[in-house]
Enzyme design. Structure first.
Site, PDB file in Angstrom:
ATOM      1  N   CYS A 214      -6.299  -6.207   0.820  1.00  0.00           N
ATOM      2  CA  CYS A 214      -5.807  -7.563   0.558  1.00  0.00           C
ATOM      3  C   CYS A 214      -5.697  -7.826  -0.953  1.00  0.00           C
ATOM      4  O   CYS A 214      -4.811  -7.286  -1.598  1.00  0.00           O
ATOM      5  CB  CYS A 214      -6.694  -8.597   1.266  1.00  0.00           C
ATOM      6  SG  CYS A 214      -5.843 -10.185   1.510  1.00  0.00           S
TER       7      CYS A 214
ATOM      8  N   HIS B   4      -6.920  -6.949   6.801  1.00  0.00           N
ATOM      9  CA  HIS B   4      -8.363  -6.676   6.749  1.00  0.00           C
ATOM     10  C   HIS B   4      -8.765  -5.718   7.867  1.00  0.00           C
ATOM     11  O   HIS B   4      -8.853  -6.123   9.030  1.00  0.00           O
ATOM     12  CB  HIS B   4      -9.153  -7.986   6.874  1.00  0.00           C
ATOM     13  CG  HIS B   4      -9.060  -8.854   5.664  1.00  0.00           C
ATOM     14  ND1 HIS B   4      -9.912  -8.725   4.592  1.00  0.00           N
ATOM     15  CD2 HIS B   4      -8.197  -9.853   5.345  1.00  0.00           C
ATOM     16  CE1 HIS B   4      -9.576  -9.614   3.662  1.00  0.00           C
ATOM     17  NE2 HIS B   4      -8.543 -10.307   4.103  1.00  0.00           N
TER      18      HIS B   4
ATOM     19  N   GLU C 254     -11.643  -4.503   8.322  1.00  0.00           N
ATOM     20  CA  GLU C 254     -13.066  -4.652   8.643  1.00  0.00           C
ATOM     21  C   GLU C 254     -13.353  -5.670   9.743  1.00  0.00           C
ATOM     22  O   GLU C 254     -14.429  -5.661  10.337  1.00  0.00           O
ATOM     23  CB  GLU C 254     -13.856  -5.030   7.373  1.00  0.00           C
ATOM     24  CG  GLU C 254     -13.566  -6.400   6.796  1.00  0.00           C
ATOM     25  CD  GLU C 254     -12.384  -6.446   5.835  1.00  0.00           C
ATOM     26  OE1 GLU C 254     -12.301  -7.389   5.046  1.00  0.00           O
ATOM     27  OE2 GLU C 254     -11.531  -5.530   5.899  1.00  0.00           O
TER      28      GLU C 254
END
Length: 509
Positions: A79, A167, A169
């Site tokens: 990002c 993202h 994660e």
């Protein structure tokens, strides 16, 4: 030396989650502020740049020094990290006409790219950005796109440098762990040998070397962190460890006796201190939450200090500090503002002139439990809900009296035991009851009553930083409510807290 991935933090709310995912792959990693990270040595196998609440277009946007990193070793920008590299090396980042927040799907994937090995077309990813990369530098190549964002992922030609605008994660990116595995295992070449067993072995060896024949004192709480820290130290130094468990009069019903009993089977040298009257006396007439916390912290230090001085030759104070506490103290914006006191027993090392040893300071909470499991610690201790240091003092809103403590202990006991007997305890991260400073009208028999209101709280979380209220079954809540009102004299109304964190906190004070 332990190989590792460095994560440079630009202030993203998701930075800790990146670290947690990398560690799920049995790869050790550390988080450091983007402007203050250790020297890059042979143990560093790759670097990840986190997201950020900032825009790369801001005048005061965070700017990392990537000398010795970019082009020299594997690098992944997530990002903000991806946008920074695009902008900084000759591309263009602008505010997007179609801001992309939430779920998106990959419409194009370069399957020849190591980063996207085994990632399926249409795979769902999670976007959270107002800016977007409009133009890449000349030697940057697009390796993934969504319907709205052409540059969802890129690679720098001739380098192991990658950027993604989503993202990986977060759970909403369905193949995010595979993407991170592709980076840390395939690209960086990490061995995936950082396991609970290896942590125990390395930590015990390190503690033996650090402490030698020195004596150590540890404040036990009965919780997961202090118990696992105690067992690691016990394996390293045996009887040179003394544990002190203080009853502050604000524990759960029978907790003091139950915790001491549970430690008997662990071979630990534990001293129990009954200081109920002292704590409750100091709290008499105090109703301000922060003042209550400070009094409890001060009295704990005094009691602990008195007991510790009875042990000859103590040189170290052990604490159950875990990794989120460490990260918080060196965050991008400096130490966080004080939200509440008594997160840890601050002041003890200075007062007692002791050095500090923190065996768990590299671990997240879920990792602490896995290490405890590796050491065969009882599931009753490892599965125990977190309990606040100030105990029931911050669940009794307003002034504390022995009568209020006894009342809340009974209410809490009925609630917690109810969760256990209905197989709901392990579905909840933390639960408890609050005694409110209001009274309500009720009817018992033929009489009107004017008695106390209690609130029940149960939340789901992974680390306590965010939490959702748990949808406990209505029939369970109904039975527990009836039992509390029937059995606990002084309570005529039970309510259930359906607030999430944020904006509410888990505790009420």
């Amino acid at each position: 030396m332990q190989e590792k991935i460095l994560i440079l933090d630009f202030g993203s709310q998701y930075t800790q989650l990146i670290a947690r995912r990398v560690r799920e792959l049995n790869v050790y990693c550390e988080i450091h502020p983007f402007n203050h990270f250790p020297e890059i040595d042979d143990t560093v196998k790759g670097v990840i740049l986190s997201g950020s609440p900032s825009s790369v277009r801001d005048a005061n946007a965070p700017v990392p020094d990537l000398k010795g990193i970019k082009g020299e070793m594997p690098l992944l920008g997530v990002c903000y990290g991806a946008q920074f590299m695009a902008q900084n090396y000759g591309g263009l980042v602008e505010a997007s006409d179609t801001r992309e927040y939430g779920r998106a799907n990959l419409k194009f994937i370069d399957h020849g790219s190591d980063l996207f090995r085994e990632i399926e077309k249409e795979s769902q990813v999670w976007m959270s950005h107002g800016d977007t990369i409009m133009r890449l530098p000349d030697n940057f190549k697009i390796i993934a796109s969504t319907g709205d964002v052409e540059v969802a992922g890129y690679k720098v030609e001739g380098e192991q440098t990658f950027g993604i605008q989503f993202h990986p994660e977060v759970y909403h990116t369905t193949q995010g762990l595979q993407i991170l595995s592709n980076f840390v295992v395939d690209v960086c070449g990490c061995k995936q040998d950082w396991t609970p067993a290896s942590f125990v072995e390395e930590t015990v060896d390190a503690l033996k070397e650090q402490l030698g024949e020195d004596k150590v004192v540890l404040g036990l709480s009965g919780g997961v962190d202090s118990s696992v820290a105690a067992m690691l130290l016990h394996r390293a130094i045996g009887t040179n460890l003394t544990c002190i468990f203080v009853d502050n009069g604000l524990l759960r019903k029978n907790e003091y006796e139950n915790v001491l009993e549970s430690y008997k089977h662990m071979g630990l040298n534990v001293i129990g201190v009954d200081a109920k009257d002292l704590f409750l006396g100091e709290l008499n007439g105090v109703s301000d939450p922060e003042t209550k916390r400070k009094i409890i912290g001060r009295v704990f230090i005094e009691v602990f200090d008195t007991e510790a001085k009875k042990i000859k030759g103590v040189k170290w104070l052990a604490q159950g500090t875990i990794y989120p506490d460490v990260i918080e103290s060196v965050s991008v914006n400096g130490p966080s503002a004080t939200i509440k006191s008594h997160h840890n027993v601050g002041g003890l090392p200075e007062k007692m002139h002791l050095k500090v040893v923190e065996p768990l300071k590299l671990l997240f909470k879920d990792e602490v439990r896995r290490v405890g499991h590796e050491m065969k610690i009882s599931p009753t201790i490892l599965g125990r809900h977190p309990f606040p240091g100030p105990g029931l003092a911050i669940r009794i809103l307003g002034e504390i009296t022995p009568e209020k403590v006894a009342l809340l202990q009974e209410v809490d006991h009925i609630f917690i035991e109810g969760l256990r007997t209905n197989d709901l305890y392990d579905q909840v991260w933390q639960a408890g009851a609050m005694l409110l400073p209001v009274q309500s009208v009720g009817v018992m028999g033929d009489e009107r009553t004017y008695e106390s209101v209690v609130a029940l709280r149960a939340v789901a979380s992974t680390d306590g930083m965010t939490a959702d209220w748990v949808h406990l079954p209505y029939d369970f809540l109904g039975r527990v409510s009836n039992e509390i009102i029937n059995r606990v004299k002084g309570v005529n109304r039970v309510v259930y807290d359906i607030s999430s964190k944020p904006p509410a906190t888990i505790e009420w004070e």
